[in-house]
Design an enzyme around this catalytic site. Structure first.
Site, mmCIF file in Angstrom:
data_model
loop_
_atom_site.group_PDB
_atom_site.id
_atom_site.type_symbol
_atom_site.label_atom_id
_atom_site.label_comp_id
_atom_site.label_asym_id
_atom_site.label_seq_id
_atom_site.Cartn_x
_atom_site.Cartn_y
_atom_site.Cartn_z
ATOM 1 N N SER A 1 -12.583 -3.693 1.780
ATOM 2 C CA SER A 1 -12.743 -3.104 3.117
ATOM 3 C C SER A 1 -14.221 -2.904 3.414
ATOM 4 O O SER A 1 -14.968 -2.440 2.553
ATOM 5 C CB SER A 1 -12.065 -1.728 3.176
ATOM 6 O OG SER A 1 -10.678 -1.870 3.010
ATOM 7 N N LYS B 1 -4.924 5.586 8.995
ATOM 8 C CA LYS B 1 -6.136 6.115 8.354
ATOM 9 C C LYS B 1 -6.775 7.135 9.302
ATOM 10 O O LYS B 1 -7.733 6.833 10.013
ATOM 11 C CB LYS B 1 -7.117 4.982 8.048
ATOM 12 C CG LYS B 1 -6.612 4.002 7.000
ATOM 13 C CD LYS B 1 -7.713 3.593 6.054
ATOM 14 C CE LYS B 1 -7.138 2.875 4.839
ATOM 15 N NZ LYS B 1 -8.159 2.425 3.905
ATOM 16 N N ARG C 1 0.847 -1.194 0.000
ATOM 17 C CA ARG C 1 0.000 0.000 0.000
ATOM 18 C C ARG C 1 0.885 1.248 0.000
ATOM 19 O O ARG C 1 1.401 1.666 1.028
ATOM 20 C CB ARG C 1 -0.933 0.006 1.216
ATOM 21 C CG ARG C 1 -1.851 1.230 1.205
ATOM 22 C CD ARG C 1 -3.049 1.048 2.105
ATOM 23 N NE ARG C 1 -2.716 1.221 3.503
ATOM 24 C CZ ARG C 1 -3.520 0.844 4.499
ATOM 25 N NH1 ARG C 1 -4.676 0.259 4.252
ATOM 26 N NH2 ARG C 1 -3.158 1.038 5.738
#
Lengths: 292, 263
Positions: free
Chosen positions: A126, A155, A57
């Site tokens: 997700s 996040k 990521r």
């Protein structure tokens, strides 16, 4: 839909990849802070420590660098026996021949990704609410992530949903559930119903990523996990110690008017409260409907 | 119903000879109202997998099943083994050991498989079930089913759901005449006159589902079928003139032939 069930022919085709997904316990997602050139070493360490899945990521790097990195991580995971996924980018997954892609609720739709990737690669999604977890069951995907369990700097805009969301997802999911978000130990999420624990900082920011991965893997594997059963023809999960009567209660039905077969044997009504739901059990729940 | 004229099926004693199906109704409310209007005491049910997600309510939601004699069916079975499994599940789910054995032998018409029907009936009787097999209009098979211990036989008037009425009146009458156990005409009865006719012939009862469920006004049609069944039964008990005495094989004037004020 029986996607993700290793023993069955599935819509996506059977395969060792999905069997390996089912056996996975630790999922390591790369962070944004490790310098790009250090990521392969980090992933090698994580895999050596026991990571079953690795997800790349990175959001800001130039495309060419990402492709090169993804190819090297794919190779490194292949050697270490881990599954390699990329975040968001179907193109990157294709370019690096990754094992699959992980999508967020706002990314390319699962259906589009499946059409572009074909049947073999894994797709994860997700989910942040029970409704999203339920809706995901209709999509051609292989696992769902539930989180963020805890608030996480990875996040910053996300709302913490706690282990309840993991449990809510586990109760409706036909595919493995990955708990994610601020986790730094492996057992709690598994006990809440997850099949896998996903971490970012707990491995990537650890002084010794291999040791951290090894500890997390052991904690996850040693925890009492939910059982996979076949319920009315679909893969479903059942919490440890659940009896058939408790299973009926959470399905919202109660005898009389309901009959249960476990592994081809009818469970008499007076025994429903004592009949355990065992790993791999084939459970049929029938009820009366209108008929002539 | 006349006092004392009751239908005995296994452990059940029924005042109404109309067995009410519960499939294909437009709504749970209409089903409940229709059963109430018909005054039926026995209703049929099917056994199916529970839906795991979404709406788990069934059309039976509005019914207090304890108020009725339940006759679960094995609809959907394609073999005697499947029928037996469904019977076991129905017994485990329910409060009775009644089972309507139904084994499809021909997909397009849903006509029953005679061999599998016989096999399932024999085995379920041996297990202590009260078995009511749905069968074709074959008299020899009906007799074999009775011999095997069926509590009643249920010959179809016409294919399930067809509402075509009594396709082979001769066979249905023959079965009614010959069968030592109650004959309940099942399947294909489309209008109250169909039900009335078989009741006049001496059928012990009828099972109606589509004929009521798919009527414009199911509740009104349930009432109509109930009335027809009752009239047919009254007529049968009274003995049809055409089946007795002098009129049986010929013609006869209805008015006296003597005493004519002529000549």
């Amino acid at each position: 839909m029986t996607v993700g069930d290793p023993g069955e022919e599935t819509a996506l085709g059977p395969g060792p990849l999905r069997a390996r997904l089912r056996a996975s316990r630790l999922y390591v997602v790369t962070d944004d802070l490790t310098p790009l050139e250090k990521v392969p070493e980090l992933v090698r360490e994580a895999v050596a420590g026991g990571a079953d899945l690795v997800q790349l990521r990175r959001k800001r790097e130039p495309w060419a660098e990402l492709v090169e990195l993804a190819r090297s991580l794919q190779e490194c995971c292949r050697r270490g026996g881990a599954i390699f996924l990329v975040n968001d980018h179907v193109d990157l997954a294709l370019a690096a021949q990754a094992d699959g892609v992980h999508l967020g609720q706002g990314d390319a739709t699962v259906q589009e990704a499946r059409e572009r990737l074909g049947e073999r690669p894994l797709i994860g999604l997700s989910t942040h609410t029970p409704e999203q977890a339920l809706k995901a069951q209709l999509l051609p995907l292989d696992y769902i992530a539930a989180g963020p369990v805890r608030a996480t700097p990875t996040k910053p805009d996300s709302v913490e949903v706690g282990f309840q969301q993991v449990t809510a997802a586990a109760l409706v999911s036909r595919v493995p559930v990955v708990a994610i978000g601020g986790l730094d130990e492996g057992a709690s999420a598994i006990e809440a119903g997850a099949d896998m624990v996903a971490v970012v900082r707990a491995v990537c920011a650890a002084p010794a990523p291999r040791l951290a991965a090894s500890r997390l893997r052991q904690e996850a594997a040693g925890a009492t996990s939910w059982r996979w059963i076949q319920l009315n023809g679909e893969p479903r999960k059942s919490p440890p110690g659940e009896t058939v009567l408790q299973l009926l209660a959470r399905l919202g039905v109660e005898p009389p008017g309901v009959a249960v077969e476990v592994d081809g044997r009818i469970v008499p009504q007076e025994r429903l409260a004592n009949e355990p739901v065992a790993e791999g059990a084939v459970v049929e729940v029938v009820h009366f409907v209108g008929g002539g | 119903m006349e006092e004392g004229d009751r239908l005995h099926l296994g452990s059940a004693t029924l005042g109404s000879r109309l067995i009410h199906g519960t499939g294909k109704f437009p709504s749970a409310e209409l089903l409940a109202q229709s059963i109430a209007a018909s005054e039926a005491e026995m209703i049929t049910l099917a056994v199916r997998r529970l839906h795991l997600d979404g709406d788990r309510r069934s059309e039976l939601e509005g019914l207090d099943l304890k108020r009725y004699h339940l006759l679960p069916n094995t609809a959907g079975a394609r073999s005697s083994e499947e029928a037996i499994r469904l019977a076991h599940l129905a017994r485990a789910a329910g409060l009775s050991d009644f089972i309507k054995v139904e084994v499809v032998g021909h997909e397009a018409t849903l006509l029953p498989d005679p061999l599998a029907t016989f096999e399932a009936t024999s085995r379920l009787v041996a297990e202590g079930f009260t078995v009511l097999p749905y069968t074709s209009d074959d008299v020899a098979l009906a007799l074999r089913l009775a011999e095997a211990g069926a509590a009643a036989v249920m010959p179809g008037a016409a294919p399930i759901g067809s509402t075509l009425g009594v396709l082979n009146p001769h066979n249905i009458r023959l079965i009614i005449q010959e069968c030592p156990v109650p004959v309940i005409v099942d399947a294909g009865l489309g209008s109250p006159s169909d039900a009335l006719r078989v009741m006049e012939w001496g059928a012990a009862g009828v099972l109606v589902n589509t004929g009521i469920a798919r009527a414009k006004d199911p509740v009104g049609m349930a009432r109509a079928f109930a009335a027809a069944v009752e009239i047919g039964r009254l007529a049968h008990r009274a003995g049809l003139a055409g089946e007795t005495g002098e009129a049986r094989h010929g013609y006869g004037a209805s008015s006296p032939t003597a005493g004519m004020p002529l000549g």
